[in-house]
Design a protein around this motif. Structure first.
Motif, PDB file in Angstrom:
ATOM      1  N   TYR A  41     -13.454   2.221  -5.295  1.00 35.74           N
ATOM      2  CA  TYR A  41     -13.616   0.904  -4.678  1.00 35.74           C
ATOM      3  C   TYR A  41     -12.396  -0.118  -4.718  1.00 35.74           C
ATOM      4  O   TYR A  41     -12.243  -1.053  -3.494  1.00 35.74           O
ATOM      5  CB  TYR A  41     -14.724   0.161  -5.653  1.00 35.74           C
ATOM      6  N   ILE A  42     -11.132   0.313  -5.305  1.00 37.13           N
ATOM      7  CA  ILE A  42     -10.104   0.032  -5.110  1.00 37.13           C
ATOM      8  C   ILE A  42      -9.338  -0.111  -4.029  1.00 37.13           C
ATOM      9  O   ILE A  42      -9.039  -0.495  -2.793  1.00 37.13           O
ATOM     10  CB  ILE A  42      -8.351  -0.323  -6.311  1.00 37.13           C
ATOM     11  N   GLU A  43      -9.355   1.125  -3.351  1.00 34.18           N
ATOM     12  CA  GLU A  43      -9.322   1.913  -2.387  1.00 34.18           C
ATOM     13  C   GLU A  43      -9.285   1.217  -1.408  1.00 34.18           C
ATOM     14  O   GLU A  43      -9.375   0.826  -0.202  1.00 34.18           O
ATOM     15  CB  GLU A  43      -9.013   3.516  -2.325  1.00 34.18           C
ATOM     16  N   VAL A  44     -11.354   0.874  -0.998  1.00 33.25           N
ATOM     17  CA  VAL A  44     -12.121   0.933  -0.641  1.00 33.25           C
ATOM     18  C   VAL A  44     -11.461  -0.695   0.049  1.00 33.25           C
ATOM     19  O   VAL A  44     -11.983  -1.125   1.001  1.00 33.25           O
ATOM     20  CB  VAL A  44     -13.159   1.289  -0.091  1.00 33.25           C
ATOM     21  N   LEU A  45     -11.499  -1.118  -1.400  1.00 27.81           N
ATOM     22  CA  LEU A  45     -10.634  -2.829  -0.641  1.00 27.81           C
ATOM     23  C   LEU A  45      -9.797  -3.232  -0.178  1.00 27.81           C
ATOM     24  O   LEU A  45      -9.793  -3.352   1.015  1.00 27.81           O
ATOM     25  CB  LEU A  45     -10.544  -2.981  -2.170  1.00 27.81           C
ATOM     26  N   SER A  46      -8.995  -1.848  -0.552  1.00 29.07           N
ATOM     27  CA  SER A  46      -7.430  -2.254   0.108  1.00 29.07           C
ATOM     28  C   SER A  46      -7.642  -1.735   1.629  1.00 29.07           C
ATOM     29  O   SER A  46      -7.095  -2.727   2.659  1.00 29.07           O
ATOM     30  CB  SER A  46      -6.112  -0.939  -0.659  1.00 29.07           C
ATOM     31  N   SER A  47      -8.822  -0.905   2.209  1.00 31.07           N
ATOM     32  CA  SER A  47      -8.174  -0.482   2.876  1.00 31.07           C
ATOM     33  C   SER A  47      -9.319  -1.496   4.407  1.00 31.07           C
ATOM     34  O   SER A  47      -9.450  -1.929   4.973  1.00 31.07           O
ATOM     35  CB  SER A  47      -9.481   1.407   3.365  1.00 31.07           C
ATOM     36  N   ALA A  48     -10.451  -2.177   3.905  1.00 32.51           N
ATOM     37  CA  ALA A  48     -11.281  -3.479   4.336  1.00 32.51           C
ATOM     38  C   ALA A  48     -10.043  -3.848   4.409  1.00 32.51           C
ATOM     39  O   ALA A  48     -10.207  -5.091   5.602  1.00 32.51           O
ATOM     40  CB  ALA A  48     -12.286  -3.367   3.338  1.00 32.51           C
ATOM     41  N   ALA A  49      -9.425  -4.949   3.326  1.00 34.68           N
ATOM     42  CA  ALA A  49      -7.963  -5.133   3.205  1.00 34.68           C
ATOM     43  C   ALA A  49      -7.363  -4.964   4.820  1.00 34.68           C
ATOM     44  O   ALA A  49      -7.101  -6.282   5.517  1.00 34.68           O
ATOM     45  CB  ALA A  49      -7.449  -5.980   2.346  1.00 34.68           C
ATOM     46  N   ARG A  80       1.060  -1.011   0.587  1.00 33.44           N
ATOM     47  CA  ARG A  80      -0.146   0.005   0.032  1.00 33.44           C
ATOM     48  C   ARG A  80       1.063   1.201   0.147  1.00 33.44           C
ATOM     49  O   ARG A  80       0.505   2.333  -0.591  1.00 33.44           O
ATOM     50  CB  ARG A  80      -0.589  -0.089   0.958  1.00 33.44           C
ATOM     51  N   LEU A  85     -13.113  -1.339 -12.635  1.00 33.99           N
ATOM     52  CA  LEU A  85     -13.513  -1.550 -11.625  1.00 33.99           C
ATOM     53  C   LEU A  85     -12.476   0.391 -11.183  1.00 33.99           C
ATOM     54  O   LEU A  85     -11.421   0.414 -11.065  1.00 33.99           O
ATOM     55  CB  LEU A  85     -12.063  -1.692 -10.040  1.00 33.99           C
ATOM     56  N   ILE A 135     -12.612   4.591   3.684  1.00 30.57           N
ATOM     57  CA  ILE A 135     -13.125   4.267   3.324  1.00 30.57           C
ATOM     58  C   ILE A 135     -14.520   5.049   3.514  1.00 30.57           C
ATOM     59  O   ILE A 135     -14.771   5.301   2.217  1.00 30.57           O
ATOM     60  CB  ILE A 135     -13.921   2.598   3.568  1.00 30.57           C
TER      61      ILE A 135
END
Length: 204
Positions: free
Chosen positions: A143-151, A23, A139, A79
């Motif tokens: 949403y890529i940033e959101v998925l990264s933060s969710a991970a 990241r 994508l 997010i």
């Protein structure tokens, strides 16, 4: 028990470290200064957690667990920022760059399938900046940033639980060892001298 705990905890720390470094690289490419600073602190915290696990230092693991709470909060904010929850707006707020530039996420122009077309002679272009249009993304970068933060949140929650467990094991082992009378708890008794000579009464 501590050795088994070490062998299980270190791989989780390594996975968290790899995710943070990945990241950090993409945030550097996108000139996202606020995430860069947060990622740096997180990398230092992970190193502290690894050191605490290997050296059996429960205090370091507790500090790591406290940081993970802040880390979860930061990623939750990211997010909300990219999903523009509440009054947050990507077009108005440049929090990620500390309001020093108009740079956006690196994934905005380099996402999967994205086609970037520069807009020449645009009146919207500021000094040292250019206007582009991005289309065809499989994508969107939000949403890529959101998925990264969710991970990151998932890894942080797992790391928090494990850090609390490992620190508890270390504290219990420290309490079970009596530094002053350590041998008393094991029923230690000094060896007694024995004599093979049978005493006989003395007559005078």
């Amino acid at each position: 028990a501590a050795a088994v705990t070490d062998s299980r905890a270190v791989p989780s720390f390594v996975l968290s470290q790899i995710a943070a470094l990945e990241r950090q690289i993409f945030d550097f490419l996108g000139y996202q200064w606020a995430p860069i600073l947060a990622n740096f602190l997180h990398i230092m915290a992970v190193i502290l957690g690894i050191f605490g696990t290997i050296q059996y230092r429960s205090k370091y693991l507790i500090m790591y667990a406290v940081w993970l709470v802040l880390w979860v909060g930061w990623n939750a904010f990211i997010i909300c920022f990219y999903l523009e929850v509440g009054h947050l707006s990507q077009d108005r707020d440049f929090i990620m760059t500390f309001n020093t530039s108009l740079h956006r996420s690196w994934w905005m122009e380099n996402g999967p399938g994205c086609l970037v077309t520069p807009v020449l002679n645009s009146r919207l272009a500021l000094e040292d900046h250019h206007v582009i249009t991005v289309s065809g993304c499989l994508l969107d970068y939000q949403y890529i940033e959101v998925l990264s933060s969710a991970a990151q949140i998932f890894l942080a929650l797992f790391g928090f639980v494990y850090a609390c467990y490992v620190s508890k094991v270390f504290l219990e082992e420290e309490d079970s060892f009596d530094f002053i009378g350590g041998f008393d708890s094991y029923g230690y008794q000094a060896p007694q001298k024995t004599s093979h000579l049978q005493l006989q009464p003395l007559y005078t």
